[in-house]
Design an enzyme around this catalytic site. Structure first.
Site, PDB file in Angstrom:
ATOM      1  N   HIS A  78      -8.658  -0.680  -7.540  1.00  0.00           N
ATOM      2  CA  HIS A  78      -8.164   0.255  -8.729  1.00  0.00           C
ATOM      3  C   HIS A  78      -7.599  -0.624 -10.004  1.00  0.00           C
ATOM      4  O   HIS A  78      -7.009  -1.666  -9.548  1.00  0.00           O
ATOM      5  CB  HIS A  78      -7.006   1.259  -8.275  1.00  0.00           C
ATOM      6  CG  HIS A  78      -5.613   0.509  -7.526  1.00  0.00           C
ATOM      7  ND1 HIS A  78      -4.842   0.189  -8.262  1.00  0.00           N
ATOM      8  CD2 HIS A  78      -5.305   0.084  -6.223  1.00  0.00           C
ATOM      9  CE1 HIS A  78      -3.895  -0.408  -7.530  1.00  0.00           C
ATOM     10  NE2 HIS A  78      -4.184  -0.309  -6.210  1.00  0.00           N
ATOM     11  N   ASP A  91      -5.148   0.132 -12.312  1.00  0.00           N
ATOM     12  CA  ASP A  91      -3.570   0.256 -12.636  1.00  0.00           C
ATOM     13  C   ASP A  91      -2.790  -0.552 -11.811  1.00  0.00           C
ATOM     14  O   ASP A  91      -3.077  -0.824 -10.733  1.00  0.00           O
ATOM     15  CB  ASP A  91      -3.297   1.606 -12.620  1.00  0.00           C
ATOM     16  CG  ASP A  91      -3.520   2.201 -11.390  1.00  0.00           C
ATOM     17  OD1 ASP A  91      -4.269   2.158 -10.526  1.00  0.00           O
ATOM     18  OD2 ASP A  91      -2.433   3.130 -10.865  1.00  0.00           O
ATOM     19  N   ASP A 149      -1.348  -6.374  -6.659  1.00  0.00           N
ATOM     20  CA  ASP A 149      -1.788  -5.052  -6.269  1.00  0.00           C
ATOM     21  C   ASP A 149      -2.184  -4.108  -7.279  1.00  0.00           C
ATOM     22  O   ASP A 149      -1.468  -3.698  -8.164  1.00  0.00           O
ATOM     23  CB  ASP A 149      -0.621  -4.320  -5.502  1.00  0.00           C
ATOM     24  CG  ASP A 149      -0.846  -2.961  -5.082  1.00  0.00           C
ATOM     25  OD1 ASP A 149      -2.333  -2.711  -5.002  1.00  0.00           O
ATOM     26  OD2 ASP A 149       0.085  -2.269  -4.798  1.00  0.00           O
ATOM     27  N   GLU A 195      -4.374   4.926  -9.447  1.00  0.00           N
ATOM     28  CA  GLU A 195      -4.094   4.940  -7.986  1.00  0.00           C
ATOM     29  C   GLU A 195      -2.703   5.081  -7.931  1.00  0.00           C
ATOM     30  O   GLU A 195      -2.134   5.785  -6.760  1.00  0.00           O
ATOM     31  CB  GLU A 195      -5.011   3.614  -7.100  1.00  0.00           C
ATOM     32  CG  GLU A 195      -4.649   3.872  -5.725  1.00  0.00           C
ATOM     33  CD  GLU A 195      -3.665   2.934  -5.306  1.00  0.00           C
ATOM     34  OE1 GLU A 195      -3.316   3.176  -4.166  1.00  0.00           O
ATOM     35  OE2 GLU A 195      -2.824   2.529  -5.846  1.00  0.00           O
ATOM     36  N   GLU A 196      -1.976   4.290  -8.528  1.00  0.00           N
ATOM     37  CA  GLU A 196      -0.387   4.090  -8.184  1.00  0.00           C
ATOM     38  C   GLU A 196       0.432   5.184  -8.572  1.00  0.00           C
ATOM     39  O   GLU A 196       1.245   5.390  -7.655  1.00  0.00           O
ATOM     40  CB  GLU A 196       0.007   2.844  -8.656  1.00  0.00           C
ATOM     41  CG  GLU A 196      -0.503   1.472  -8.658  1.00  0.00           C
ATOM     42  CD  GLU A 196      -0.340   1.033  -7.267  1.00  0.00           C
ATOM     43  OE1 GLU A 196       0.491   1.738  -6.411  1.00  0.00           O
ATOM     44  OE2 GLU A 196      -0.680  -0.107  -6.820  1.00  0.00           O
ATOM     45  N   ASP A 200      -7.946  -3.849  -1.482  1.00  0.00           N
ATOM     46  CA  ASP A 200      -6.502  -3.533  -1.817  1.00  0.00           C
ATOM     47  C   ASP A 200      -5.503  -3.399  -0.479  1.00  0.00           C
ATOM     48  O   ASP A 200      -4.754  -2.948  -0.563  1.00  0.00           O
ATOM     49  CB  ASP A 200      -6.779  -1.956  -2.105  1.00  0.00           C
ATOM     50  CG  ASP A 200      -5.215  -1.524  -3.033  1.00  0.00           C
ATOM     51  OD1 ASP A 200      -4.626  -2.357  -3.293  1.00  0.00           O
ATOM     52  OD2 ASP A 200      -5.108  -0.582  -3.097  1.00  0.00           O
ATOM     53  N   HIS A 224       5.131  -3.558  -5.582  1.00  0.00           N
ATOM     54  CA  HIS A 224       5.820  -2.373  -6.256  1.00  0.00           C
ATOM     55  C   HIS A 224       7.129  -2.863  -6.486  1.00  0.00           C
ATOM     56  O   HIS A 224       8.002  -1.992  -6.820  1.00  0.00           O
ATOM     57  CB  HIS A 224       5.827  -1.122  -5.317  1.00  0.00           C
ATOM     58  CG  HIS A 224       4.511  -0.800  -5.015  1.00  0.00           C
ATOM     59  ND1 HIS A 224       3.980   0.846  -4.547  1.00  0.00           N
ATOM     60  CD2 HIS A 224       3.159  -1.112  -5.069  1.00  0.00           C
ATOM     61  CE1 HIS A 224       3.094   0.979  -4.381  1.00  0.00           C
ATOM     62  NE2 HIS A 224       2.509  -0.237  -4.799  1.00  0.00           N
TER      63      HIS A 224
END
Length: 492
Positions: free
Chosen positions: A77, A79, A116, A146-147, A170, A458
């Site tokens: 992904h 983003d 990530d 995705e996030e 991922d 994150h």
């Protein structure tokens, strides 16, 4: 910017990761990066197209003589999670990520790194660029948002992808390969709560709970780290003994990141302020003791506000809201009996806000069982119905059912033994990989997920182990070549 990345190994991968670091790409703002990748594809003679949602596919024909090999889809992904330390001004829609190497790890200064899933995307681009690699038909699928919502995968075009093997890039653990993941859903609660004027005998206090580690709301949910929303609500509940009323609240920024900070403003009688301030100091020591060895940086502070707010929640609404938040499910709900050591069901109280009586909560529920997601959502609904709030479920996505007898898995295990010298650990992850959604749309795809070692995803502590990127790259190249060159009877 980030010129030093081009000096790292494997150089083709890191050159692409530099492009990703220099191109802002928080969820919902991937358009500039998509345009850059489309221009890059045209420069390299690669076909590119998008589905109706905007997901990007780059395609490369098989090496001559290997057209009959299974088509391989490299998936990641575009983003990234946008998290910065509160004292660091960073506009994720405009500013590049500032990276540096520290003792064998790549980090970013005061922000998330975007490894990530930037490293997976960079690896796919480097594979497409590698004309020395023997391969079958290749597709690189880069999804959006995705996030924030899994939106790209959920809206992925059907009958679009051509490959039969999908390699999801991922994952975040060296030496591991993932064959299953949790599903999940966002639980959104909203209400307009009654307010009343603040009294001339009331004083406003600002409370700030900061300094927590945070982390990924799936991968790190079982580690016992502090959740700033949960902890500040505990503090506010204790301060109800001093007749506080909530004015405003702000905690967490993303539903899939464990909140590191939370802030609240309250009003209370002037003759209770000193006692409340003393209680805050005592609560800071209590919480620090509880989190010792797990989350050492907690700070809890109270500061008097010079100008008293005009309105606060009325006493009943303030008390009912804090009671509901205090009773809300959070953290690990159940461990899996089928997959020992794996969280089955959890909830993250990710984002909570209150402003002029408008209350908003967004929690992310995850589970290996879709029925458990539904049950936890219903518990939220039942709880917040009691204060007149509205609860809805959004962005639900299915889990990925493990296939331990997969021929693709056996192939990866063999190559891992040959290249790394040991068996990989076969895992199911308590996080929302897009594989579950993709499997629902393309049920005949055979899939695994693997990647380098990423820690602190994150959060601004995100970092990737450089040696693990080399290992990841070698395994990816070897697997693609093996799929292209193995006899037809042995192919996955």
């Amino acid at each position: 910017m980030n010129e030093h990345l081009a000096q790292l190994s494997p150089q083709p991968l890191w050159c692409h990761f530099r492009t990703l670091c220099n191109t802002p790409r928080p969820s919902g703002h991937e358009a500039e990066l998509v345009a850059i990748l489309e221009r890059w594809a045209e420069q390299h003679g690669l076909a590119h197209d998008r589905d109706d949602y905007g997901n990007l596919r780059l395609s490369k024909p098989a090496t001559p003589g290997h057209e009959g090999a299974p088509g391989v889809i490299l998936q990641g992904h575009l983003d990234m999670v946008a998290q910065a330390n509160a004292d660091h001004p960073h506009d994720f829609t405009r500013d590049p990520v500032d990276t540096y190497v520290d003792d064998g790890w790549l980090r970013a200064r005061h922000t998330t790194l975007g490894a990530d899933n930037g490293l997976g995307v960079a690896a796919a681009l480097a594979i497409l660029e590698d004309d020395t690699l023997v391969h079958g038909p290749l597709e690189a699928l880069f999804t959006l948002e995705e996030e924030s919502s899994m939106g790209g995968a959920l809206q992925l075009g059907e009958n679009w992808l051509q490959g039969s093997v999908l390699l999801n890039l991922d994952s975040e653990d060296r030496g591991e390969v993932f064959i299953g993941c949790a599903g999940g859903a966002d639980i959104v609660v909203e209400a307009q709560l009654p307010t009343a004027k603040s009294g001339v005998d009331e004083v406003a206090l600002e409370l700030a709970l900061t300094g927590l580690v945070g982390g990924h709301s799936g991968i790190d949910i079982h580690r016992g780290r502090g959740n700033a929303n949960r902890l500040l609500v505990r503090v506010l509940r204790a301060l109800e003994a001093y007749d506080i009323r909530l004015v405003s609240y702000r905690g967490g920024t993303l539903r899939n990141a464990i909140p590191r900070e939370a802030f609240a403003t309250v009003v209370l009688p002037a003759d209770e302020v000193a006692a409340a301030e003393n209680r805050v100091q005592a609560l800071e020591q209590q919480l620090r003791a509880e989190l010792a060895g797990v989350d050492e940086g907690l700070s809890l502070a109270a500061a008097r506000v010079a100008e008293r707010p005009a309105q606060a929640l009325n006493a009943h609404a303030s008390s009912m809201l804090l009671a509901a938040l205090n009773a809300a499910p959070y953290g690990v709900e159940r461990m899996s009996s089928a997959v020992p050591g794996v969280v089955e069901t959890s909830n993250n109280l990710g984002v909570v806000s209150l402003d002029e009586g408008r209350f908003h909560l967004c929690a992310l529920v995850r589970s290996l069982r879709d029925s458990a997601v539904e049950d936890l959502a219903d518990r939220f609904r039942g709880l917040f119905d009691l204060i007149g709030a509205r609860t809805r479920v959004e962005n639900a996505y299915p889990g990925w059912t493990p296939a331990p007898d997969s021929a693709l898995l056996a192939r990866f295990e063999r190559l891992h033994r040959q290249l790394v010298g040991r068996e990989p650990a076969v895992k199911v992850i308590h996080a929302g990989l897009e594989c579950g959604i993709l499997a629902g749309k393309y049920p005949n795809l055979e899939m695994i997920s693997f990647g380098p070692s990423i820690r602190g995803a994150h959060s601004p502590d995100e970092r990737v182990e450089l040696d693990s990127v080399v290992e990841f790259w070698d395994l990816l190249r070897a697997l693609i070549e093996d799929l292209a060159t193995a006899p037809a009877a042995d192919r996955a």
